[in-house]
Design a protein around this motif. Structure first.
Motif, PDB file in Angstrom:
ATOM      1  N   LEU A  34       5.157 -21.487  22.094  1.00 28.42           N
ATOM      2  CA  LEU A  34       4.543 -22.655  21.467  1.00 28.42           C
ATOM      3  C   LEU A  34       5.213 -22.934  20.134  1.00 28.42           C
ATOM      4  O   LEU A  34       5.849 -22.063  19.543  1.00 28.42           O
ATOM      5  CB  LEU A  34       3.053 -22.400  21.225  1.00 28.42           C
ATOM      6  N   PRO A  36       5.753 -26.466  16.952  1.00 32.85           N
ATOM      7  CA  PRO A  36       5.959 -27.897  16.738  1.00 32.85           C
ATOM      8  C   PRO A  36       7.365 -28.322  17.129  1.00 32.85           C
ATOM      9  O   PRO A  36       8.255 -27.493  17.322  1.00 32.85           O
ATOM     10  CB  PRO A  36       5.728 -28.062  15.233  1.00 32.85           C
ATOM     11  N   SER A  37       7.569 -29.611  17.245  1.00 30.68           N
ATOM     12  CA  SER A  37       8.887 -30.155  17.559  1.00 30.68           C
ATOM     13  C   SER A  37       9.890 -29.696  16.514  1.00 30.68           C
ATOM     14  O   SER A  37       9.607 -29.688  15.312  1.00 30.68           O
ATOM     15  CB  SER A  37       8.816 -31.683  17.589  1.00 30.68           C
ATOM     16  N   GLU A 166       9.295 -27.221  28.820  1.00 34.20           N
ATOM     17  CA  GLU A 166       8.319 -28.310  28.712  1.00 34.20           C
ATOM     18  C   GLU A 166       8.140 -29.011  30.058  1.00 34.20           C
ATOM     19  O   GLU A 166       8.372 -30.224  30.180  1.00 34.20           O
ATOM     20  CB  GLU A 166       8.780 -29.323  27.651  1.00 34.20           C
ATOM     21  N   SER A 169       5.820 -32.264  29.939  1.00 40.86           N
ATOM     22  CA  SER A 169       5.810 -33.187  28.798  1.00 40.86           C
ATOM     23  C   SER A 169       6.187 -34.616  29.174  1.00 40.86           C
ATOM     24  O   SER A 169       5.840 -35.552  28.458  1.00 40.86           O
ATOM     25  CB  SER A 169       6.740 -32.682  27.693  1.00 40.86           C
ATOM     26  N   THR A 197       6.145 -24.717  26.185  1.00 35.00           N
ATOM     27  CA  THR A 197       5.095 -25.664  26.583  1.00 35.00           C
ATOM     28  C   THR A 197       4.295 -26.131  25.382  1.00 35.00           C
ATOM     29  O   THR A 197       4.244 -25.461  24.344  1.00 35.00           O
ATOM     30  CB  THR A 197       4.145 -25.014  27.614  1.00 35.00           C
ATOM     31  N   HIS A 198       3.687 -27.298  25.526  1.00 41.97           N
ATOM     32  CA  HIS A 198       2.724 -27.791  24.544  1.00 41.97           C
ATOM     33  C   HIS A 198       1.310 -27.726  25.105  1.00 41.97           C
ATOM     34  O   HIS A 198       0.361 -28.180  24.459  1.00 41.97           O
ATOM     35  CB  HIS A 198       3.063 -29.239  24.147  1.00 41.97           C
ATOM     36  N   GLU A 199       1.159 -27.176  26.319  1.00 44.12           N
ATOM     37  CA  GLU A 199      -0.143 -27.089  26.964  1.00 44.12           C
ATOM     38  C   GLU A 199      -0.861 -25.823  26.474  1.00 44.12           C
ATOM     39  O   GLU A 199      -0.682 -24.733  27.017  1.00 44.12           O
ATOM     40  CB  GLU A 199       0.026 -27.056  28.489  1.00 44.12           C
ATOM     41  N   GLY A 243      -2.631 -28.274  17.453  1.00 47.00           N
ATOM     42  CA  GLY A 243      -1.478 -28.517  18.312  1.00 47.00           C
ATOM     43  C   GLY A 243      -0.300 -29.117  17.559  1.00 47.00           C
ATOM     44  O   GLY A 243       0.645 -29.609  18.176  1.00 47.00           O
TER      45      GLY A 243
END
Length: 244
Positions: A34, A36-37, A166, A169, A197-199, A243
């Motif tokens: 996990l 941030p961008s 991702e 996404s 992942t961002h989930e 998130g």
């Protein structure tokens, strides 16, 4: 331990994207990455699978150690045959059916006879609930169906680990669930997976370990339950709340 990466460094010009990242993956682990961008998650995954050449660091795969900055093409190709990569944007051939997309790598890269490869492709499509779409082209499939076909392509090769970049996404929310369901099934069957992942829900309920990255470093890592219930770092707590 199946995979160990240590002190991975990567820069693009003056921008240092990875600043000495280390990560262990045991056989059967589902590791969620996990962050941030711009935190370096995808770059790490691409370096580990030799899609990018790292500036430094080592990779140990099933006891065999490699210098990531000097690994030969032959060794990289040999290791890739033991792994699979699922891209964010599916990377399907638009002029081939779902069945042909799954079988292509088996035929061309692994030199498996066509009939045998097609049988393996059908089994893989069946596993992800896509056998009834075997003769459909990507333009005839939803985003979720295209990603499931991409996962079928990955598992058809019987890899020891699958890297996911991702995988949901690019999908609408209603299509995300069908892809995550397939990944949960693979996790239940013991497939080793390294998942950018961002989930957060997937990371919390499916992954065995979670890694939080920011600014090219690992801020915190540990068993997923521990990470979500009592993270040590304030930045981790903030990210898991929002998130971002």
């Amino acid at each position: 331990m199946l995979l160990q990466v240590e002190n991975v460094r990567k820069s693009f010009g003056p921008l240092e994207v990875l600043k000495g990242v280390s990560l262990p993956v045991d056989r059967g682990d589902v590791v969620a990455i996990l962050g941030p961008s711009g935190s370096g998650k995808t770059t790490l995954l691409r370096c580990v699978n030799f899609l990018e050449r790292a500036d430094g660091g080592t990779l140990t795969f099933d006891g065999e150690r490699f210098d990531l900055s000097r690994v030969s093409r032959r060794d990289a190709a040999r290791l890739r045959r033991r792994t699979a990569f699922v891209f964010q944007s599916y990377n399907l051939f638009l002029n081939k059916t779902a069945l042909e997309n799954v079988a292509e790598g088996l035929i061309t890269a692994r030199k498996i006879p066509r009939a045998e490869a097609l049988d393996a492709a059908r089994r893989a499509l069946d596993k992800v609930g896509m056998l009834d779409r075997a003769d459909h082209y990507p333009s005839q499939l939803s985003g979720g169906q295209q990603q499931r076909a991409a996962i079928a392509r990955a598992i058809a090769a019987q890899p020891e680990i699958i890297y996911f970049d991702e995988p949901t996404s690019a999908l609408d929310p209603e299509l995300t669930g069908e892809v995550l369901s397939v990944m949960r099934q693979l996790a239940d069957e013991g497939m080793t997976m390294l998942v950018v992942t961002h989930e957060l829900g997937f990371a919390r309920t499916v992954s065995s370990r979670t890694v939080f990255m920011e600014g090219g470093v690992v801020v915190e890592s540990g068993p997923s339950r521990q990470m979500f219930e009592s993270p040590r770092e304030e930045r981790t707590r903030a990210f898991l709340r929002t998130g971002a």
